[in-house]
Design a protein around this motif. Structure first.
Motif, PDB file in Angstrom:
ATOM      1  N   THR A  84       0.758  -1.271   0.047  1.00  0.00           N
ATOM      2  CA  THR A  84      -0.060   0.006   0.082  1.00  0.00           C
ATOM      3  C   THR A  84       0.986   1.201   0.043  1.00  0.00           C
ATOM      4  N   ASP A  85       0.331   2.247  -0.348  1.00  0.00           N
ATOM      5  CA  ASP A  85       1.192   3.421  -0.345  1.00  0.00           C
ATOM      6  C   ASP A  85       0.825   4.533   0.730  1.00  0.00           C
ATOM      7  N   ALA A  86       1.343   5.728   0.975  1.00  0.00           N
ATOM      8  CA  ALA A  86       1.289   6.540   1.996  1.00  0.00           C
ATOM      9  C   ALA A  86      -0.104   7.108   2.460  1.00  0.00           C
ATOM     10  N   LEU A  87      -0.951   6.645   1.619  1.00  0.00           N
ATOM     11  CA  LEU A  87      -2.459   6.829   2.166  1.00  0.00           C
ATOM     12  C   LEU A  87      -3.347   5.606   2.483  1.00  0.00           C
ATOM     13  N   GLY A  88      -2.554   4.546   2.447  1.00  0.00           N
ATOM     14  CA  GLY A  88      -3.036   3.334   2.762  1.00  0.00           C
ATOM     15  C   GLY A  88      -3.945   2.665   1.229  1.00  0.00           C
ATOM     16  N   ARG A  89      -3.498   3.271   0.301  1.00  0.00           N
ATOM     17  CA  ARG A  89      -4.438   2.593  -1.063  1.00  0.00           C
ATOM     18  C   ARG A  89      -3.500   1.469  -1.417  1.00  0.00           C
ATOM     19  N   ASP A  90      -4.434   0.500  -1.966  1.00  0.00           N
ATOM     20  CA  ASP A  90      -3.796  -0.503  -2.566  1.00  0.00           C
ATOM     21  C   ASP A  90      -2.982  -0.316  -3.645  1.00  0.00           C
ATOM     22  N   LEU A  91      -1.838  -0.511  -3.756  1.00  0.00           N
ATOM     23  CA  LEU A  91      -1.032  -0.350  -4.693  1.00  0.00           C
ATOM     24  C   LEU A  91      -1.275  -1.179  -6.187  1.00  0.00           C
ATOM     25  N   PHE A  92      -1.624  -2.303  -5.920  1.00  0.00           N
ATOM     26  CA  PHE A  92      -1.817  -3.261  -7.236  1.00  0.00           C
ATOM     27  C   PHE A  92      -3.006  -2.639  -7.786  1.00  0.00           C
ATOM     28  N   THR A  93      -4.132  -2.314  -7.105  1.00  0.00           N
ATOM     29  CA  THR A  93      -5.118  -1.664  -7.859  1.00  0.00           C
ATOM     30  C   THR A  93      -4.900  -0.178  -8.470  1.00  0.00           C
ATOM     31  N   ARG A  94      -3.986   0.383  -7.803  1.00  0.00           N
ATOM     32  CA  ARG A  94      -3.634   1.855  -8.489  1.00  0.00           C
ATOM     33  C   ARG A  94      -2.863   1.589  -9.774  1.00  0.00           C
ATOM     34  N   VAL A  95      -2.046   0.569  -9.804  1.00  0.00           N
ATOM     35  CA  VAL A  95      -1.270   0.092 -10.883  1.00  0.00           C
ATOM     36  C   VAL A  95      -2.008  -0.235 -12.141  1.00  0.00           C
ATOM     37  N   LEU A  96      -2.988  -0.896 -11.791  1.00  0.00           N
ATOM     38  CA  LEU A  96      -3.877  -1.355 -12.863  1.00  0.00           C
ATOM     39  C   LEU A  96      -4.689  -0.219 -13.218  1.00  0.00           C
ATOM     40  N   PHE A  97      -5.294   0.593 -12.591  1.00  0.00           N
ATOM     41  CA  PHE A  97      -5.915   1.782 -13.010  1.00  0.00           C
ATOM     42  C   PHE A  97      -4.784   2.665 -13.577  1.00  0.00           C
ATOM     43  N   GLY A  98      -3.793   2.867 -13.137  1.00  0.00           N
ATOM     44  CA  GLY A  98      -2.761   3.652 -13.831  1.00  0.00           C
ATOM     45  C   GLY A  98      -2.446   3.048 -15.208  1.00  0.00           C
TER      46      GLY A  98
END
Length: 316
Positions: A84-98
């Motif tokens: 997770t990142d500095a705000l607690g967001r799931d990085l895998f999900t953010r990488v996919l959306f990115g």
């Protein structure tokens, strides 16, 4: 006996059938040569998997933009495969959306570049003369500019424009900005191809039979130039991903909280030494996509290369 005119319906049907058969044969040959390139097949599989994962991103149980401070900066685990990142967001999900953002930008840039570059190159190569000089000097003027610096300037200006189309440097805005310079390679490539093909016998025959310039360009020359155009399109796709990532990394591309691979890397700068996964996984996605696209381009170049075909039959 009167010779049938070229505009007779039967003649038209025979010509259409011949073109269809020729296209099918060429397509089969291209695919046969392409699949013999291991790197190209590997790249195709990787890009297919990446694209499929990004399309399935909405199925993730995590919100890519919602904070969850108790879970911040967690290392990779079963519940969070990339941490997770500095705000607690799931990085895998953010990488996919990115990835959805970055791959979409790449595809749009290719479309925009084709729509601008192919007509300019075709007109310059087919007609030559004064028109060729004007269009090529226009192209050279774009090539003479420091493209990335101009991209940063355009992105900074459009970011401040209060209009729905350009709001916060969205996907369309960034694609248009990058596409402003992406078309020049297509223009020069198509021009060079047309300069060669316009002097061939089949073009001269079509012109002698009364074929219009538009028909000769669209039905005879352009289909024979499609190979180099496709190869360049794959390379341009990779360049666009790199440029979008660079702009977002510097803060001039896709703006947070909307994730893209570039701004995910930018956000990881402050925490890289303590939480390296924040930079490793977005960087890995950029690396995999670019190297896969380059392998695909290499395979397509071999598949469309006429000298490869002649070598097989012993003519060169």
């Amino acid at each position: 006996m009167n010779r049938p005119e070229s505009n007779h319906p039967l003649v038209g049907e025979l010509q259409a059938s011949a073109i269809t058969f020729q296209s099918a044969s060429m397509g089969a040959g291209v695919w046969k040569r392409f699949r013999k390139h291991p790197g190209a097949i590997f790249g195709f599989i990787v890009i297919f998997i990446l694209a499929a994962l990004t399309l399935l991103a909405p199925l993730s149980p995590y919100d890519p933009e919602a904070s969850n401070l108790p879970e911040r900066n967690n290392a990779p685990s079963l519940s969070h495969p990339m941490g997770t990142d500095a705000l607690g967001r799931d990085l895998f999900t953010r990488v996919l959306f990115g990835g959805r953002i970055s791959l979409t930008v790449g595809a749009l840039v290719v479309v925009i570049s084709l729509l601008i570059g192919v007509p300019i190159g075709a007109l310059a190569g087919y007609y030559g003369g004064v028109l060729d000089g004007i269009l090529m000097r226009f192209t050279d003027s774009f090539l003479s500019l420091p493209s990335f610096l101009v991209l940063i300037l355009l992105s900074a200006i459009l970011r401040e424009v209060d209009a729905p189309l350009f709001e916060r440097n969205n996907v369309l805005t960034i694609s248009m900005v990058i596409g402003v310079f992406g078309w020049t390679t297509f223009a020069r490539l198509v021009r060079a191809t047309f300069l060669t093909l316009r002097e061939t016998d089949f073009v001269s025959a079509s012109r002698a039979l009364g074929g219009s310039d538009l028909r000769i360009i669209a039905r005879h020359i352009l289909p024979n130039a499609i190979g180099p155009i496709i190869v360049e399109a794959t390379l341009e796709f990779g360049y666009a991903i790199i440029e979008e990532s660079g702009l977002s990394f510097l803060g001039f591309g896709i703006q947070p909280p909307t994730p893209s691979w570039g701004n995910l890397l930018s956000n990881a700068q402050e925490h890289f030494t303590k939480y390296p996964w924040l930079a490793i996984f977005p960087g890995l996605m950029i690396f995999l996509s670019i190297i896969s696209i380059n392998y695909i381009g290499d395979g397509l170049r071999d598949a469309f290369d006429p000298y490869k075909v002649l070598e097989k039959v012993g003519e060169v």
